[in-house]
Design a protein around this motif. Structure first.
Motif, short mmCIF file in Angstrom:
data_model
loop_
_atom_site.label_atom_id
_atom_site.label_comp_id
_atom_site.label_asym_id
_atom_site.label_seq_id
_atom_site.Cartn_x
_atom_site.Cartn_y
_atom_site.Cartn_z
N GLU A 164 -4.98 3.07 3.75
CA GLU A 164 -5.03 1.60 3.84
C GLU A 164 -3.78 1.06 4.54
O GLU A 164 -3.87 0.13 5.34
N ALA A 165 -2.63 1.65 4.22
CA ALA A 165 -1.39 1.22 4.87
C ALA A 165 -1.48 1.46 6.38
O ALA A 165 -1.09 0.59 7.17
N ASN A 166 -2.01 2.60 6.76
CA ASN A 166 -2.17 2.93 8.17
C ASN A 166 -3.06 1.89 8.88
O ASN A 166 -2.72 1.41 9.96
N LYS A 169 6.41 7.70 9.21
CA LYS A 169 7.29 8.15 8.13
C LYS A 169 6.99 7.48 6.80
O LYS A 169 7.58 7.84 5.78
N LYS A 170 6.14 6.45 6.84
CA LYS A 170 5.87 5.60 5.67
C LYS A 170 7.20 5.10 5.11
O LYS A 170 7.48 5.15 3.92
N CYS A 196 0.83 -1.21 0.00
CA CYS A 196 0.00 0.00 0.00
C CYS A 196 0.87 1.26 0.00
O CYS A 196 0.56 2.23 -0.70
N ILE A 197 1.93 1.25 0.77
CA ILE A 197 2.83 2.41 0.80
C ILE A 197 3.48 2.60 -0.56
O ILE A 197 3.59 3.73 -1.06
N GLU A 198 3.90 1.50 -1.16
CA GLU A 198 4.51 1.59 -2.50
C GLU A 198 3.54 2.19 -3.51
O GLU A 198 3.95 2.88 -4.44
N ASN A 199 2.24 1.92 -3.30
CA ASN A 199 1.20 2.44 -4.21
C ASN A 199 0.60 3.76 -3.71
O ASN A 199 -0.44 4.19 -4.23
#
Length: 143
Positions: A43-45, A90-91, A35-38
């Motif tokens: 959603e990543a959170n 920081k993602k 999700c972070i890459e996208n």
């Protein structure tokens, strides 16, 4: 990871539930990284919060009477939880990949330990059965 009903979960041993938690944590962490890459931040959170909940549950399930290993796992779980928060804020994918690597190593070690216990348990039951059979006298008809 297969969907598990509540009934099926209640039939699992504590060891199997721990393995399931590791599996779920790994899956959620992999999905969060994707999700972070996208650039799907929300959603990543959510997924990283689930991983943090899983780590908290793993920590809550520790048996401190088991000795030093429980204390070491507690320290490791705390480190992982802190890294998750930092990685989430920081993602930061490398931080999250480090947590993923640790969780995968723990899952592998846990599975190995479970399999060893199963084999050892089977051997013990076999020994007990043999000991029992040695003391059994077969009565034949006519005695």
């Amino acid at each position: 990871m297969d969907f598990l009903s509540k009934e099926l979960l209640y039939q699992k041993s504590p060891q199997q539930l721990t393995a399931f938690l590791y599996e779920a944590g790994i899956q959620q962490l992999q999905e969060a990284i994707a999700c972070i890459e996208n650039k799907q931040w929300a959603e990543a959170n959510q997924k990283l919060q689930k991983v943090n909940d899983i780590i908290e549950r793993l920590g809550a399930g520790l048996n401190y009477e088991a000795g030093t290993i429980a204390n070491q796992l507690d320290t490791l779980y705390n480190y992982m939880a802190n890294q998750l928060v930092t990685g989430n804020l920081k993602k930061d994918i490398p931080i999250l990949q480090e947590v993923l690597a640790i969780m995968e190593q723990l899952a592998t070690a846990w599975t190995e330990a479970m399999n060893t216990e199963i084999k050892t348990g089977q051997r013990e039951r076999y020994k007990q059965t043999n000991a029992y059979e040695k003391n059994v006298r077969v009565i034949q008809q006519g005695e």
